[in-house]
Design a protein around this motif. Structure first.
Motif, PDB file in Angstrom:
ATOM      1  N   UNK A  86      41.598  43.262  46.148  1.00 10.59           N
ATOM      2  CA  UNK A  86      42.391  42.885  45.972  1.00 10.59           C
ATOM      3  C   UNK A  86      43.429  43.122  45.215  1.00 10.59           C
ATOM      4  N   UNK A  87      43.493  43.631  44.580  1.00  9.09           N
ATOM      5  CA  UNK A  87      43.918  44.848  43.862  1.00  9.09           C
ATOM      6  C   UNK A  87      45.686  45.741  45.630  1.00  9.09           C
ATOM      7  N   UNK A  88      44.586  46.041  46.587  1.00  8.54           N
ATOM      8  CA  UNK A  88      45.360  46.418  47.399  1.00  8.54           C
ATOM      9  C   UNK A  88      46.141  45.478  48.094  1.00  8.54           C
ATOM     10  N   UNK A  89      45.375  44.685  48.637  1.00  7.50           N
ATOM     11  CA  UNK A  89      45.804  43.222  48.823  1.00  7.50           C
ATOM     12  C   UNK A  89      47.039  42.605  48.018  1.00  7.50           C
ATOM     13  N   UNK A  90      46.928  42.760  46.955  1.00 12.38           N
ATOM     14  CA  UNK A  90      48.575  42.127  46.244  1.00 12.38           C
ATOM     15  C   UNK A  90      49.590  43.449  46.624  1.00 12.38           C
ATOM     16  N   UNK A  91      49.381  45.249  46.273  1.00 12.31           N
ATOM     17  CA  UNK A  91      50.363  45.443  46.673  1.00 12.31           C
ATOM     18  C   UNK A  91      50.761  45.312  48.042  1.00 12.31           C
ATOM     19  N   UNK A  92      50.584  45.511  48.749  1.00 13.27           N
ATOM     20  CA  UNK A  92      50.391  44.850  50.136  1.00 13.27           C
ATOM     21  C   UNK A  92      51.496  43.265  50.303  1.00 13.27           C
ATOM     22  N   UNK A  93      51.142  42.470  49.344  1.00  8.18           N
ATOM     23  CA  UNK A  93      51.450  40.945  49.494  1.00  8.18           C
ATOM     24  C   UNK A  93      52.765  41.455  48.503  1.00  8.18           C
ATOM     25  N   UNK A  94      52.690  42.153  48.378  1.00 10.75           N
ATOM     26  CA  UNK A  94      54.479  42.248  47.175  1.00 10.75           C
ATOM     27  C   UNK A  94      55.484  43.675  48.147  1.00 10.75           C
ATOM     28  N   UNK A  95      54.624  44.424  48.647  1.00 11.63           N
ATOM     29  CA  UNK A  95      56.075  45.021  49.835  1.00 11.63           C
ATOM     30  C   UNK A  95      56.594  43.917  50.212  1.00 11.63           C
ATOM     31  N   UNK A  96      55.146  42.858  51.152  1.00 14.33           N
ATOM     32  CA  UNK A  96      55.572  41.716  51.923  1.00 14.33           C
ATOM     33  C   UNK A  96      56.857  41.216  50.914  1.00 14.33           C
ATOM     34  N   UNK A  97      56.812  40.914  49.543  1.00 16.12           N
ATOM     35  CA  UNK A  97      57.332  40.058  49.126  1.00 16.12           C
ATOM     36  C   UNK A  97      58.699  40.802  49.556  1.00 16.12           C
ATOM     37  N   UNK A 108      17.290  46.333  34.853  1.00 16.06           N
ATOM     38  CA  UNK A 108      18.576  45.883  34.199  1.00 16.06           C
ATOM     39  C   UNK A 108      19.819  46.415  34.350  1.00 16.06           C
ATOM     40  N   UNK A 109      19.484  47.600  33.404  1.00 15.77           N
ATOM     41  CA  UNK A 109      20.460  48.205  33.755  1.00 15.77           C
ATOM     42  C   UNK A 109      21.824  49.343  34.723  1.00 15.77           C
ATOM     43  N   UNK A 110      20.541  48.849  35.580  1.00 17.33           N
ATOM     44  CA  UNK A 110      20.772  49.750  37.037  1.00 17.33           C
ATOM     45  C   UNK A 110      21.232  48.284  37.962  1.00 17.33           C
ATOM     46  N   UNK A 111      20.823  47.435  37.953  1.00 15.06           N
ATOM     47  CA  UNK A 111      21.088  46.360  38.911  1.00 15.06           C
ATOM     48  C   UNK A 111      22.883  45.201  38.185  1.00 15.06           C
ATOM     49  N   UNK A 112      22.983  45.650  36.727  1.00 12.50           N
ATOM     50  CA  UNK A 112      23.985  45.497  35.983  1.00 12.50           C
ATOM     51  C   UNK A 112      25.194  46.519  36.714  1.00 12.50           C
ATOM     52  N   UNK A 113      24.456  47.655  37.071  1.00 11.57           N
ATOM     53  CA  UNK A 113      26.140  48.832  37.073  1.00 11.57           C
ATOM     54  C   UNK A 113      25.672  48.477  38.831  1.00 11.57           C
ATOM     55  N   UNK A 114      25.101  48.463  39.451  1.00  9.18           N
ATOM     56  CA  UNK A 114      25.402  47.631  40.952  1.00  9.18           C
ATOM     57  C   UNK A 114      26.520  46.958  40.498  1.00  9.18           C
ATOM     58  N   UNK A 115      26.279  45.857  40.040  1.00  8.25           N
ATOM     59  CA  UNK A 115      26.916  44.135  40.073  1.00  8.25           C
ATOM     60  C   UNK A 115      28.402  45.313  39.850  1.00  8.25           C
ATOM     61  N   UNK A 116      28.382  45.801  38.396  1.00  5.27           N
ATOM     62  CA  UNK A 116      29.972  46.682  38.482  1.00  5.27           C
ATOM     63  C   UNK A 116      30.445  46.571  39.206  1.00  5.27           C
ATOM     64  N   UNK A 117      29.584  48.056  39.622  1.00  2.00           N
ATOM     65  CA  UNK A 117      30.419  48.865  41.485  1.00  2.00           C
ATOM     66  C   UNK A 117      31.064  47.944  42.421  1.00  2.00           C
ATOM     67  N   UNK A 118      30.312  46.561  42.384  1.00  2.33           N
ATOM     68  CA  UNK A 118      30.285  45.831  43.644  1.00  2.33           C
ATOM     69  C   UNK A 118      32.083  44.933  43.093  1.00  2.33           C
ATOM     70  N   UNK A 119      31.544  44.198  41.816  1.00  2.18           N
ATOM     71  CA  UNK A 119      32.576  44.101  41.397  1.00  2.18           C
ATOM     72  C   UNK A 119      34.251  44.990  40.854  1.00  2.18           C
ATOM     73  N   UNK A 120      33.858  46.398  40.689  1.00  6.41           N
ATOM     74  CA  UNK A 120      34.872  46.822  40.718  1.00  6.41           C
ATOM     75  C   UNK A 120      35.758  47.698  42.504  1.00  6.41           C
ATOM     76  N   UNK A 121      35.019  47.878  43.667  1.00  4.79           N
ATOM     77  CA  UNK A 121      35.512  47.531  44.841  1.00  4.79           C
ATOM     78  C   UNK A 121      36.113  46.175  45.172  1.00  4.79           C
ATOM     79  N   UNK A 122      35.350  44.765  44.370  1.00  4.57           N
ATOM     80  CA  UNK A 122      36.340  43.518  45.107  1.00  4.57           C
ATOM     81  C   UNK A 122      37.434  43.588  44.485  1.00  4.57           C
ATOM     82  N   UNK A 123      37.726  44.131  43.530  1.00  2.00           N
ATOM     83  CA  UNK A 123      39.258  44.292  42.602  1.00  2.00           C
ATOM     84  C   UNK A 123      39.702  45.210  43.221  1.00  2.00           C
ATOM     85  N   UNK A 124      39.060  46.773  43.424  1.00  2.00           N
ATOM     86  CA  UNK A 124      40.127  47.575  43.758  1.00  2.00           C
ATOM     87  C   UNK A 124      40.380  46.687  45.759  1.00  2.00           C
TER      88      UNK A 124
END
Lengths: 225, 126
Positions: free
Chosen positions: A162-173, A144-160
């Motif tokens: 999105x952060x990159x996208x946000x930075x890009x958008x900020x530059x564009x803005x 269960x914990x292993x799956x939770x870690x995998x989920x967290x890792x995936x969420x972390x990658x997605x957040x990263x």
């Protein structure tokens, strides 16, 4: 002399017959009785403290006592002629009962031992099963914990991402804001220029409306009309 | 005096009659009980584990019936007693064998559980 010989011969025959009877029946049973007595005590030491087995051993002792009593009661001629057939049968019966009771005691003692060992094995089994269950629960929790870690890792990658996208958008803005500012400056300059031109045009229109004789009309481009 | 003698004779006759009637009746009752017990054990678990013992008791019961028919009350009672203990022994042997089988099964189960536990320990629960 002859009578003495005959008497001696008869006495020998009687003694031999008596000895044969004694040897054929009585000592056999007597020995059996002694042997059973010894075997009962030997068996009693082996059966342990199982109540049913002890009760059977007591039955064996009672049967042996009955056999001894029947043996003593059935002796003829002070034992010289062995036992009566009825007594012999009774003794043999009681001896058989002794054997059966002893076998019964052995079986019940064996069952008692099996039950005790079974209880011990059951206890061990319960302990091992409890340990296995604990390990399985830990394994499940780990999974269960292993799956939770995998989920967290995936969420972390997605957040990263999105952060990159946000930075890009900020530059564009930022870029667009700068462009807009530049354009706004140009618009302001053009507006100022336009105002100046309009004012100039108004002045020219007024000059055109009030002509002087010495002054020739200024040549206006065709487009100004 | 004559009446007294008749009275004593009557009491003696009654006593002998009762004694002679009681033993065979007891043996007959016990034979009936044993027959029912044998029938019950022959179709149950005891027959599976100690068929030979039940068969021996059946033979002994037959001998008891024969002795009762003669009639030989003493022999009949002896055979009844023997058949009774033979059936006790059949039950005891059956119980012993059954408990031994249970013990074997449980030991086997324990060995499997221990092997599973060892494997868990070796693989770290994976």
């Amino acid at each position: 002399m002859r009578n003495s010989l005959i008497s001696a011969g008869l006495a020998t025959l009687v003694f031999a017959w008596a000895s044969f009877s004694f040897a054929a029946a009585e000592p056999g049973l007597s020995e059996q009785l002694a042997a059973k007595k010894a075997s009962i005590e030997e068996m009693a030491a082996k059966v342990g403290n199982y109540p049913l087995a002890l009760a059977d051993m007591e039955k064996a002792r009672v049967s042996l006592k009955n056999a001894e009593q029947a043996y003593d009661k059935g002796r003829q001629w002070m034992g010289l002629r062995g036992l009566t057939p009825e007594a012999e049968q009774e003794v043999r019966h009681h001896l058989q009962m002794v054997d059966m009771a002893a076998l019964l005691a052995a079986s019940r003692a064996a069952k008692g031992r099996n039950d005790e060992e079974l209880a011990a094995v059951d206890k061990q089994l319960a302990t091992v099963k409890a340990r296995i269950k604990l390990l399985e629960e830990r394994k499940t929790e780990e999974e269960r914990l292993r799956q939770l870690v995998q989920t967290c890792e995936a969420a972390g990658k997605e957040a990263a991402a999105q952060k990159a996208d946000a930075a890009k958008l900020a530059t564009q803005v930022e870029q667009l804001t700068a462009d807009k500012k530049k354009l706004d400056g140009q618009v302001t300059a053009l507006t100022t220029e336009k105002t100046a031109l309009v004012d100039q045009l108004e002045v020219l229109k007024k000059q055109a409306a009030t002509p002087t004789p010495n002054q020739s009309m200024p040549q206006q481009p065709a487009s100004v009309k | 005096m004559k009446a007294l003698l008749y009275g004593i004779a009557f009491v003696l006759v009654c006593a002998v009659g009762t004694a002679s009637a009681n033993d065979p009746k007891t043996a007959a009752d016990r034979i009936q009980t044993l027959s029912e017990r044998i029938a019950k054990l022959s179709s149950g678990k005891v027959a599976d584990y100690a068929k030979d013992k039940v068969a021996s008791a059946q033979v002994t019961l037959g001998a008891a019936k024969a002795a009762q028919a003669v009639p030989n009350a003493v022999l009949a009672l002896q055979k009844v007693e023997l058949a009774h203990i033979q059936l006790d022994q059949a039950e005891a042997v059956a119980a012993e064998k059954e408990s031994a089988e249970n013990l074997l099964l449980r030991r086997s189960e324990l060995r499997k559980a221990e092997a599973q536990f060892d494997q868990y320990l070796q693989t770290g629960g994976k």
